[in-house]
Every structure is written in structure tokens, then in C-alpha cells.
Design a protein around this motif. Structure first.
Motif, short mmCIF file in Angstrom:
data_model
loop_
_atom_site.label_atom_id
_atom_site.label_comp_id
_atom_site.label_asym_id
_atom_site.label_seq_id
_atom_site.Cartn_x
_atom_site.Cartn_y
_atom_site.Cartn_z
N PHE A 108 0.83 -1.20 0.00
CA PHE A 108 0.00 0.00 0.00
C PHE A 108 0.87 1.26 0.00
CE2 PHE A 108 -1.97 3.39 2.48
CZ PHE A 108 -3.19 3.56 1.85
N MET A 109 1.86 1.30 0.87
CA MET A 109 2.70 2.49 1.00
C MET A 109 3.54 2.70 -0.25
SD MET A 109 1.80 3.86 3.76
CE MET A 109 3.06 5.13 3.81
N ARG A 110 4.03 1.62 -0.87
CA ARG A 110 4.81 1.78 -2.09
C ARG A 110 3.97 2.37 -3.22
NH1 ARG A 110 7.10 -3.30 -0.63
NH2 ARG A 110 5.65 -4.35 -2.05
N LEU A 111 2.76 1.82 -3.42
CA LEU A 111 1.90 2.33 -4.48
C LEU A 111 1.46 3.76 -4.19
CD1 LEU A 111 0.37 1.86 -7.10
CD2 LEU A 111 -1.52 0.89 -5.75
N LYS A 112 1.18 4.04 -2.95
CA LYS A 112 0.77 5.40 -2.57
C LYS A 112 1.88 6.40 -2.90
CE LYS A 112 -0.88 8.09 1.39
NZ LYS A 112 0.21 9.06 1.47
N ALA A 113 3.11 6.07 -2.55
CA ALA A 113 4.23 6.96 -2.83
C ALA A 113 4.43 7.15 -4.33
CB ALA A 113 5.50 6.42 -2.19
N GLN A 114 4.28 6.08 -5.10
CA GLN A 114 4.45 6.17 -6.56
C GLN A 114 3.40 7.08 -7.18
OE1 GLN A 114 4.15 2.39 -8.60
NE2 GLN A 114 3.53 3.39 -10.51
N LEU A 115 2.12 6.85 -6.85
CA LEU A 115 1.04 7.63 -7.46
C LEU A 115 1.07 9.08 -6.98
CD1 LEU A 115 -1.88 5.04 -7.28
CD2 LEU A 115 -0.30 5.49 -9.16
N GLU A 116 1.48 9.28 -5.73
CA GLU A 116 1.57 10.65 -5.22
C GLU A 116 2.66 11.42 -5.97
OE1 GLU A 116 1.70 12.92 -0.89
OE2 GLU A 116 2.31 10.82 -1.06
N ALA A 117 3.77 10.74 -6.26
CA ALA A 117 4.85 11.38 -7.01
C ALA A 117 4.41 11.74 -8.43
CB ALA A 117 6.08 10.46 -7.06
N GLU A 118 3.48 10.97 -9.00
CA GLU A 118 2.98 11.25 -10.35
C GLU A 118 1.92 12.36 -10.36
OE1 GLU A 118 1.67 7.78 -12.43
OE2 GLU A 118 3.33 6.55 -11.73
N GLY A 119 1.48 12.79 -9.18
CA GLY A 119 0.51 13.88 -9.11
C GLY A 119 -0.93 13.44 -9.09
N LEU A 120 -1.21 12.15 -8.91
CA LEU A 120 -2.60 11.68 -8.91
C LEU A 120 -3.37 12.14 -7.69
CD1 LEU A 120 -1.39 9.88 -11.16
CD2 LEU A 120 -2.93 8.06 -10.40
N PHE A 121 -2.67 12.54 -6.63
CA PHE A 121 -3.36 12.96 -5.42
C PHE A 121 -3.41 14.49 -5.27
CE2 PHE A 121 -1.42 8.92 -3.30
CZ PHE A 121 -2.18 8.12 -4.14
N ASP A 122 -2.89 15.23 -6.26
CA ASP A 122 -2.77 16.68 -6.12
C ASP A 122 -4.13 17.32 -5.83
OD1 ASP A 122 -0.14 16.47 -6.58
OD2 ASP A 122 -0.16 17.28 -8.62
N ALA A 123 -4.13 18.25 -4.88
CA ALA A 123 -5.36 18.96 -4.53
C ALA A 123 -5.86 19.82 -5.69
CB ALA A 123 -5.14 19.82 -3.30
N ALA A 124 -4.94 20.25 -6.57
CA ALA A 124 -5.32 21.13 -7.67
C ALA A 124 -6.27 20.45 -8.66
CB ALA A 124 -4.08 21.63 -8.40
N ARG A 125 -6.20 19.12 -8.73
CA ARG A 125 -7.07 18.43 -9.69
C ARG A 125 -8.40 17.99 -9.06
NH1 ARG A 125 -7.34 13.28 -8.48
NH2 ARG A 125 -8.64 13.01 -10.32
N LYS A 126 -8.56 18.26 -7.77
CA LYS A 126 -9.81 17.91 -7.12
C LYS A 126 -10.90 18.90 -7.52
CE LYS A 126 -7.59 14.82 -4.56
NZ LYS A 126 -7.76 13.38 -4.62
N ARG A 127 -12.07 18.39 -7.81
CA ARG A 127 -13.19 19.24 -8.24
C ARG A 127 -14.27 19.30 -7.18
NH1 ARG A 127 -13.52 15.70 -13.60
NH2 ARG A 127 -13.06 14.22 -11.93
N ALA A 128 -14.94 20.45 -7.14
CA ALA A 128 -16.05 20.60 -6.19
C ALA A 128 -17.26 19.80 -6.67
CB ALA A 128 -16.42 22.08 -6.05
N LEU A 129 -18.04 19.32 -5.72
CA LEU A 129 -19.24 18.56 -6.07
C LEU A 129 -20.32 19.50 -6.57
CD1 LEU A 129 -19.45 16.06 -3.07
CD2 LEU A 129 -18.29 15.77 -5.26
N PRO A 130 -21.13 19.06 -7.54
CA PRO A 130 -22.23 19.92 -8.01
C PRO A 130 -23.28 20.09 -6.92
CG PRO A 130 -22.42 17.70 -8.94
CD PRO A 130 -21.10 17.75 -8.23
#
Length: 445
Positions: free
Chosen positions: A118-140
Motif C-alpha cells: 500500500f505504501m509503495r503504491l501510494k508513494a508512486q502515485l503521489e509522485a505522479e501527481g494523482l493525489f494533487d489537490a489542484a485536480r480535485k473538483r467541487a461537487l455539483p
């Protein structure tokens, strides 16, 4: 007194408490510390914070106690039927003479290896920017349709549908089924998400999809990816890289509601918003209809108040204008007074001129009688003609012949039918008195 048959040596007679302590000492020296793997049953947490449960497998069971200090550092809530690994010390509970395991630490079985993945995959995807707050969208705030990806037989689906029907029964809900547990679950979830994305983009239903509410081909504005609670193994499909990458491709905001409040998965970090439970996910995208109706009532009241304020302001301005303008009859009366004053001044001026001419004529007549007489006759004739013309211009003389002076609401003379419309109010000044009239017919010449 007891005797041993083989030697005839009498055994030691123990006090119960002393025997329990001796057994405890023997266990301490022989086994402790000890690690045990088993299934939880009868788990309970006392008001003191201590936890009590039994570990069992197919061949036996042992009572366990986990005191408040150790229980306070748990990162999950143990549940009956869960396979766990514990570390602690064997002992004897002297008050009951029970064998007891005092637990110092507890974790789900196999959690160590899975947690590392879990921690390895989390670190990998976080480094790729999949968790970035900037790409989070507000709910309608008011979605036109809600998509749900989960197992059709899961309790999570029932919880979500119940919450949505209670809060927003007018919004259509579309389910795309998926496996949520097992080796095939990650591929199934990724495929179901892809189908839901097509529906959200094209606004049309796909073969095999199940529409739960009325309304064909709804526009999907938000997606819920949900599953009920379980062990780390049960939820492992939501820690798969394929699912993570599928989530970030969503064309609309996506809410992850997987497990219980203490459960975290890779899907939670990739989603636009994490909900602690499936029910909470439904509630996040479904503002109760009563709230919106109340907001509409408030806006309607504000609009009515604003319109009333504008009407009051316009009425006040109209009253002020009416006060400044006065009645048309008053305007006509003032003009008549002015005309009378001018007439009097003119008559007075003529009288003075006449007197002067008379005096001058008398003076001239004494010197040039004939010439003066002829001049006086001419001037008298001219004066009489001027007086006649003045009398003919007197508006009261016209009114006495049956005519009327018409004025509109602004006090302007009305000389043509085109100046007024049907229903307009006009004022008529007569030789004696006034009339307020309403235009009922026009004839244009």
C-alpha cells in the motif's frame, strides 16, 4: 493426605492462589513473549477503555485482555470474525483461574506485507501527481443525475439508494455493476468506471445498466464508488493501480465511499472527495430537497420585498410630481388670471392713450380745427377696430359660445385626436365650471 503410587512420596499441598501464581511464573518463563494468530470472537470494549475478546481457531481458543493504553493506539476497530495477529504475555487470571493472554499489540493478519505494498503504491502515485489537490473538483450543488459503481448485491448499494431516495427522490440514479472483492474485482471496477464515464459524456444509457429511478438516459453529474466495510484483504481491490488510474480519468466529480470511517484506500486519495461510509457519500451529493425548497421560498420572499420597495418608491415619486404639477384646472385657472391681468393692463393703457390723444386733440383743434377733427376721427376708428379685435380674442367669449378648452393630464392643450389615447383622462374648461372626461372614442380627420 494423598500418596503417589509409584514412590509413596506425598505431593505438596498448594494454596489455590499460590498454585495460580506458580503456573503464571512457569508460563512467563516458558512462553513469553508470545505471538498468536486467530479469529476474534466476543469482542467488547469496556467503559474503562479496556478491550476483551477471545481468539480461536479450529482446534482451540484463549481469552484475551487488551488494556486501555495498548487499545488506544489501534488504527482500526477489531470486529468479530476478523483474522488477527497479536503479541503479548500469557498469564493466569487468579480470580477465576483462567488462562489469559494479555495483548500488547494487535493487527490484522497479513497486514504487514499488504501495508508495505500500500505504501509503495501510494508513494508512486503521489509522485505522479494523482493525489494533487489542484485536480480535485467541487461537487455539483444540484446534480441532474447520480452514477453509482458497486456490487448489485452489496449492502452498500442499499444504504446509498435509501439515503438518496430519502433526500432527493427526484434525481435519477444509475448503477453500473462491478465486483468489489476478489482477484477479478480491480478489472471489473475499472471497466464499470469506463462505462459510467461514457454515460456521463454521452448522456445515454448503456446495455446492461440498471436504472433505479424513473427517467431514461439521465445526465450524470457525479459518480459514487462505494463498498461496505471489511478486512484489509476485503478492501484490497480499491488499492489497485488500475482502479486508481481509472478514477483520475473521470469526466465528472467522483466520490469514494469505501469501508468504514477508519478505512483508507488508494481510491480515497485519487477521488475528488473521500466519504467515511457509503451512506455519507450519498449524503454529500444529495442536499435534501427541503433545503432547496426553503432556499427558493427565501429568494421568492426577497424578490417580493424588492418589488414592493420599488413600487413604494415609484408611488412616492409620483405623489411628489403630482404635488408639484397640481390639477390641470388649477393650471388653466392661473393662465386665465394672467390673461385677465394682461387684459386689464391693456385696457388701462388704451384708456391712458385715449386720454392723451383727447388732450392733444383738444390742443391741436384750437389751432388746426379741421385737420385735428379729421385726425381724431381716423384715430377713433382705429381704436374702435383694435378694441373689437381684442374683444374677439377673449377666450371667455369663445367659451360662452359653447366651446371648451381641453387639456391633457400634463396640462397641455389638446388640439388633435392623435394627442390622446382611448382611456386617457382629459380636462374641459367651460365658460362656467370644469369637467373631467375620459376618452372613449377618437375620430381622426
Amino acid at each position: 493426605m494423598f500418596e503417589r503410587a509409584d514412590t509413596g512420596v506425598a505431593p505438596r499441598i498448594w494454596e489455590v492462589g499460590a498454585l495460580c501464581r506458580a503456573i503464571a511464573d512457569a508460563l512467563e518463563a516458558r512462553f513469553n513473549p508470545v505471538a498468536v494468530r486467530g479469529e476474534i470472537t466476543g469482542f467488547s470494549r469496556a467503559s474503562s477503555g479496556h478491550c476483551y475478546f477471545t481468539l480461536k481457531d479450529g482446534n482451540g481458543q484463549i481469552r484475551c485482555a487488551m488494556f486501555r493504553r495498548a487499545a488506544g493506539v489501534l488504527d482500526f476497530t477489531p470486529r468479530d470474525g476478523e483474522l488477527v495477529e497479536v503479541r503479548g504475555r500469557l498469564g493466569v487470571y487468579e480470580a477465576r483461574g483462567d488462562l489469559q493472554l494479555i495483548v500488547d499489540s494487535l493487527q490484522r493478519a497479513g497486514q504487514g506485507a499488504l501495508f508495505e505494498q500500500f505504501m509503495r503504491l501510494k508513494a508512486q502515485l503521489e509522485a505522479e501527481g494523482l493525489f494533487d489537490a489542484a485536480r480535485k473538483r467541487a461537487l455539483p450543488a444540484m446534480p441532474r443525475g447520480i452514477g453509482v459503481v458497486t456490487s448489485p448485491g452489496a449492502a452498500a448499494l442499499h444504504d446509498v439508494v435509501t439515503a438518496l431516495r430519502r433526500r432527493v427522490p427526484h434525481i435519477p440514479v444509475v448503477l453500473v455493476p462491478a465486483l468489489v472483492q476478489g482477484a477479478q474485482a480491480p478489472a471489473s471496477i475499472a471497466e464499470a468506471l469506463s462505462k459510467m464515464y461514457l454515460l456521463a459524456q454521452a448522456g445515454r444509457a448503456l446495455d446492461g445498466d440498471l436504472t433505479l429511478n424513473a427517467g431514461a438516459s439521465p445526465a450524470i453529474d457525479v459518480i459514487l464508488l462505494v463498498r461496505g466495510g471489511g478486512s484489509i484483504e476485503d478492501l484490497w481491490a480499491f488499492n489497485d493501480e488500475r482502479v486508481a488510474r481509472a478514477i483520475v480519468q473521470s469526466p465528472v466529480p467522483l466520490v469514494s465511499g469505501v469501508g468504514h470511517e477508519t478505512d483508507f484506500t488508494i481510491a480515497d486519495f485519487c477521488a475528488d472527495l473521500r466519504a467515511p461510509t457509503p451512506t455519507a457519500a450519498a449524503e454529500l451529493v444529495a442536499q435534501p430537497r427541503a433545503v432547496w425548497l426553503g432556499a427558493l421560498d427565501l429568494l421568492a420572499q426577497r424578490l417580493a420585498d424588492g418589488v414592493q420597495r420599488q413600487l413604494d418608491l415609484r408611488h412616492q415619486r409620483l405623489d411628489q410630481a403630482a404635488q408639484r404639477l397640481g390639477r390641470p384646472s388649477g393650471f388653466v385657472g392661473r393662465q386665465q388670471l394672467r390673461l385677465s391681468g394682461l387684459e386689464q393692463r391693456l385696457r388701462h393703457g388704451l384708456l391712458l392713450k385715449t386720454q392723451r390723444l383727447t388732450h392733444a386733440g383738444q390742443a391741436l383743434q384750437s389751432h388746426f380745427p379741421q385737420i385735428v377733427q379729421r385726425s381724431l376721427v381716423q384715430r377713433r376708428e382705429r381704436l374702435e377696430r383694435a378694441a373689437l379685435r381684442l374683444q374677439l380674442l377673449d377666450p371667455r367669449l369663445v367659451l360662452q359660445r359653447g366651446y371648451a378648452l381641453l387639456t391633457d393630464a400634463q396640462g397641455q392643450p389638446v388640439t388633435r385626436p392623435a394627442q390622446v389615447r382611448l382611456g386617457d383622462a382629459v380636462h374641459a374648461q367651460l365658460a362656467e365650471g370644469e369637467l373631467d372626461l375620459t376618452v372613449s372614442q377618437r375620430r381622426l380627420l
